[in-house]
Enzyme design. Structure first.
Site, PDB file in Angstrom:
ATOM      1  N   TYR A   1       0.848  -1.202   0.000  1.00 30.71           N
ATOM      2  CA  TYR A   1       0.000   0.000   0.000  1.00 30.71           C
ATOM      3  C   TYR A   1       0.888   1.259   0.000  1.00 30.71           C
ATOM      4  CZ  TYR A   1      -3.662   3.220   1.409  1.00 30.71           C
ATOM      5  OH  TYR A   1      -4.538   4.269   1.462  1.00 30.71           O
TER       6      TYR A   1
ATOM      7  N   ASP B   1      -0.096  -7.753   5.799  1.00 27.91           N
ATOM      8  CA  ASP B   1      -1.270  -6.890   5.620  1.00 27.91           C
ATOM      9  C   ASP B   1      -2.319  -7.742   4.904  1.00 27.91           C
ATOM     10  OD1 ASP B   1      -3.204  -5.098   4.657  1.00 27.91           O
ATOM     11  OD2 ASP B   1      -1.769  -3.464   4.454  1.00 27.91           O
TER      12      ASP B   1
HETATM   13  C1  PLP Z   1      -6.458   1.143   2.416  1.00 28.33           C
HETATM   14  C2  PLP Z   1      -5.329   0.275   2.781  1.00 28.33           C
HETATM   15  C3  PLP Z   1      -4.462   0.628   3.840  1.00 28.33           C
HETATM   16  C4  PLP Z   1      -4.610   1.909   4.616  1.00 28.33           C
HETATM   17  O1  PLP Z   1      -5.798   1.945   5.332  1.00 28.33           O
HETATM   18  P1  PLP Z   1      -6.564   3.299   5.757  1.00 28.33           P
HETATM   19  O2  PLP Z   1      -7.701   2.799   6.557  1.00 28.33           O
HETATM   20  O3  PLP Z   1      -6.960   4.003   4.487  1.00 28.33           O
HETATM   21  O4  PLP Z   1      -5.582   4.116   6.538  1.00 28.33           O
HETATM   22  C5  PLP Z   1      -3.444  -0.254   4.147  1.00 28.33           C
HETATM   23  N1  PLP Z   1      -3.253  -1.409   3.455  1.00 28.33           N
HETATM   24  C6  PLP Z   1      -4.056  -1.748   2.431  1.00 28.33           C
HETATM   25  C7  PLP Z   1      -3.799  -3.028   1.701  1.00 28.33           C
HETATM   26  C8  PLP Z   1      -5.110  -0.939   2.057  1.00 28.33           C
HETATM   27  O5  PLP Z   1      -5.892  -1.280   1.026  1.00 28.33           O
END
Ligand code: PLP
Length: 393
Positions: A111, A183
């Site tokens: 991200y 993630d």
């Molecule tokens: C959107 C996203 C983030 C960040 O999240 P927010 O809630 O926008 O701060 C992190 N990792 C991935 C894979 C995302 O899609």
């Protein structure tokens, strides 16, 4: 009945702790910043950790705790810390675990902000970062340095949808004594449970699939190990990127329908991918469920379903992509993903515009690439919209 032993669809509906809810079927919102102590000794004992209870909402709150417990059960962790956003979870994790002189190794198309905050903010404190194609196990081996502390993977990656073999990487991480973080935003615990596959920490942007309605932000960090959770909680509550009770209520409500939403969106995604594959207009197409996806077999092994994101192009040019986006009538032109409505965007000029053209090329983002997050509308209507837009350019 022990909630831990029930099926995931049941776990999503029933809260882990109903003791204090006065029979409320839904999760009560404790919209308070602070909690009264029974007496002076009780307050002192809470602060000393001799007694369990709530002190101040930045440090914990019953509504937020219920969401944390639910997410912890789903991901099979030992504790969860809810945060204000996904980036709050990621930067809190970095802050808790990295020290001056440490190195972090990560997925090239992680991200955008997960990368940007390391290269701009954390670099100021002497923390080094390297971004590589983590689907290449040999490259991982070669890129580990003596001071590497964290290995941070996003799989499927965004928007390349390349898959990293979590189990294989966890072996490398263990051998090199690295903290292995995944993630899991693109999958949710319905499709992939990294802690069961050997990861130490799992992170989510709750803004996406888990809340699912494009109406709230949120994040969570869940570790397998209790001591690691404690460390993460201490740093994150100090930093103040914790969640608000009303936010927790909305995310908890979204969580209940997670499984049925994914089932429908995934079935739509499969139909759309099939349609695009059979239509010569779409020159490039990527979906982990397609047999020709380079890591299809790994995806099949580690994911229960192939997800709700498809990337494609009409040709290599940004112009054609933009013309196509402007012709869509049903699918909404917006960033974010994992929501009930289908959302579409152009990574090179939107989510990944901060990267240099060379960096974009390295993580598979060519100028014409389009990312579609499939919602829970009827597949036939979505396909009809895609078809009319592709004919009108
Ligand atoms: C959107 C996203 C983030 C960040 O999240 P927010 O809630 O926008 O701060 C992190 N990792 C991935 C894979 C995302 O899609």
């Amino acid at each position: 009945m022990d909630i831990q032993n029930l099926h995931i669809n049941t776990q999503l509906i029933h809260p882990s702790d109903q003791k204090e809810s006065l029979g409320s079927i839904t999760l009560p919102i404790y919209q308070t910043s602070t909690f009264e102590f029974q007496d002076a000794q009780h307050g002192a004992d809470l602060f000393a950790g001799k007694e369990n209870g709530f002190i101040y909402t930045r440090m914990g709150n019953p509504t937020i705790r219920e969401l944390e417990n639910a997410l912890c059960i789903l991901e099979r962790g030992s504790g969860a810390i809810a945060t204000s956003t996904g980036m709050g979870a990621i930067s809190g994790m970095y802050m808790a675990l990295l020290s001056k002189g440490d190195h972090i190794l990560s997925t090239a198309s992680v991200y955008g902000n997960s990368r940007a905050i390391l290269e701009s903010e954390f670099a100021k404190f002497g923390i080094e970062s390297t971004f590589i194609d983590t689907s290449d196990l040999n490259l991982i081996q070669k890129s580990i340095k003596s001071h590497t502390k964290i290995f941070f993977v996003e799989t499927p990656a965004n928007p390349s949808l390349s898959i990293t073999d979590i189990e294989a990487v966890s072996q490398i991480a263990k051998k090199n004594k690295l903290i292995f973080v995944v993630d899991n935003t693109f999958c949710s615990p319905i499709n992939q449970r990294p802690l069961e596959l050997g990861a130490d920490i799992v992170i989510h942007s709750l803004t996406k699939l888990i809340s699912g309605h494009s109406d709230v932000l949120g994040g969570v960090v869940i570790a397998k190990d209790e001591a690691l959770n404690k460390k993460l909680r201490t740093t994150i509550t100090r930093m103040g990127c914790t969640m608000d009770p009303h936010q927790a209520f909305l995310i908890h409500r979204g969580l209940k329908t997670l499984s049925v939403r994914i089932e429908k969106a995934q079935s739509n995604a499969e139909k759309i991918a099939k349609y695009m594959h059979s239509n010569k207009k779409f020159a490039y197409l990527c979906y982990p469920g397609l047999k020709f996806h380079p890591q299809h077999l790994i995806a099949k092994r580690q994911m229960k379903g192939f997800g709700t994101i498809i990337t494609f192009d009409l040709d290599e040019s940004a112009e054609k992509a933009k013309l196509f986006l402007n012709q869509l009538k049903l699918i909404r032109l917006a960033v974010s993903l994992g929501s009930v409505e289908s959302l579409i965007q152009h990574p090179a000029s939107m989510t990944h515009s901060v990267l240099s053209p060379k960096e974009r090329e390295e993580c598979g983002i060519h100028a014409g690439l389009i990312r579609l997050s499939v919602g829970i509308e009827e597949a036939e209507d979505l396909i009809a919209d895609i078809e009319q837009a592709s004919k009108n350019i």
